[in-house]
Design a protein around this motif. Structure first.
Motif, PDB file in Angstrom:
ATOM      1  N   GLY A  30       0.961  -1.277  -0.113  1.00  0.00           N
ATOM      2  CA  GLY A  30      -0.307  -0.029  -0.026  1.00  0.00           C
ATOM      3  C   GLY A  30       0.785   1.208   0.019  1.00  0.00           C
ATOM      4  O   GLY A  30       2.028   1.100  -0.001  1.00  0.00           O
ATOM      5  N   CYS A 103      -2.273  -2.959  -4.252  1.00  0.00           N
ATOM      6  CA  CYS A 103      -2.876  -2.238  -2.968  1.00  0.00           C
ATOM      7  C   CYS A 103      -2.833  -0.943  -3.148  1.00  0.00           C
ATOM      8  O   CYS A 103      -4.000  -0.219  -2.914  1.00  0.00           O
ATOM      9  N   GLY A 104      -1.821  -0.446  -3.799  1.00  0.00           N
ATOM     10  CA  GLY A 104      -1.619   1.365  -4.069  1.00  0.00           C
ATOM     11  C   GLY A 104      -2.887   1.429  -4.982  1.00  0.00           C
ATOM     12  O   GLY A 104      -3.546   2.674  -4.739  1.00  0.00           O
ATOM     13  N   GLU A 107      -6.328   1.559  -3.312  1.00  0.00           N
ATOM     14  CA  GLU A 107      -6.161   2.610  -2.399  1.00  0.00           C
ATOM     15  C   GLU A 107      -6.696   3.961  -3.352  1.00  0.00           C
ATOM     16  O   GLU A 107      -7.619   4.796  -2.766  1.00  0.00           O
TER      17      GLU A 107
END
Length: 182
Positions: A30, A103-104, A107
């Motif tokens: 993340g 994940c990034g 987000e």
């Protein structure tokens, strides 16, 4: 002359290494990973990272811009070659899969909302394409008219957050629920 080229070659290698490590870290852990940790994993100093990317946001933009350009090109291809419903559902599914694996990106696509701004800076209006494909699929009568763009973003975020394999059952439930009923 070769002495002048060596630092530039080192700088290019360092930049590439930082981008590689940051992309991997953001995808697996993340966006909250600090820059000093990215630098450590890349085997460079924090100052080296800062010379290439003055802010963490600059580093994030460098990584995500390429991804957003590719996804926007995919959206454009779908819009050119598929009917509206097929194009919309294919892009929705592709974005969910991409976010579930990164994940990034998940987000940014979720509550963070920087996806739109990063896309604009990269000249890749992925969010606009998704909105256009939704409107076209609704106009063709294939997607429920009572579903708004904000609903689509929320559903995508929820699907992206699901890390268990397989992703397909939840995608099937969500896409089926978006289809207009006769």
């Amino acid at each position: 002359m070769s002495d002048e080229r060596a630092p530039r070659a080192d700088a290019r290698r360092n930049r590439a290494r930082v981008l590689e490590v940051a992309a991997e870290v953001f995808a697996t852990e993340g966006l909250s990973v600090p820059v000093h940790e990215i630098a450590r994993r890349a085997g460079v100093g924090t100052g080296t990272v800062s010379r290439h990317f003055p802010t963490k946001e600059d580093l994030l933009i460098a990584i995500m811009s390429t991804r957003l350009v590719k996804l926007t090109a995919e959206a454009d291809e779908l819009a050119r070659h598929e009917d509206p419903a097929t194009a919309f559902f294919a892009l929705f599914t592709s974005l969910v899969r991409a976010g579930a694996a990164d994940c990034g990106l998940a987000e940014l696509a979720g509550t963070d909302r920087r996806l739109d701004a990063i896309g604009e800076r990269a000249g890749a209006d992925l969010c606009g394409r998704l909105h256009e494909l939704l409107a076209a699929a609704q106009k063709s009568g294939d997607v429920r008219a009572d579903v708004g763009y904000a609903d689509i973003r929320a559903l995508m975020s929820a699907c992206m957050a699901r890390k268990e394999d397989p992703l397909e059952p939840i995608l099937a439930v969500v896409t089926d629920g978006l289809r207009k009923r006769s």
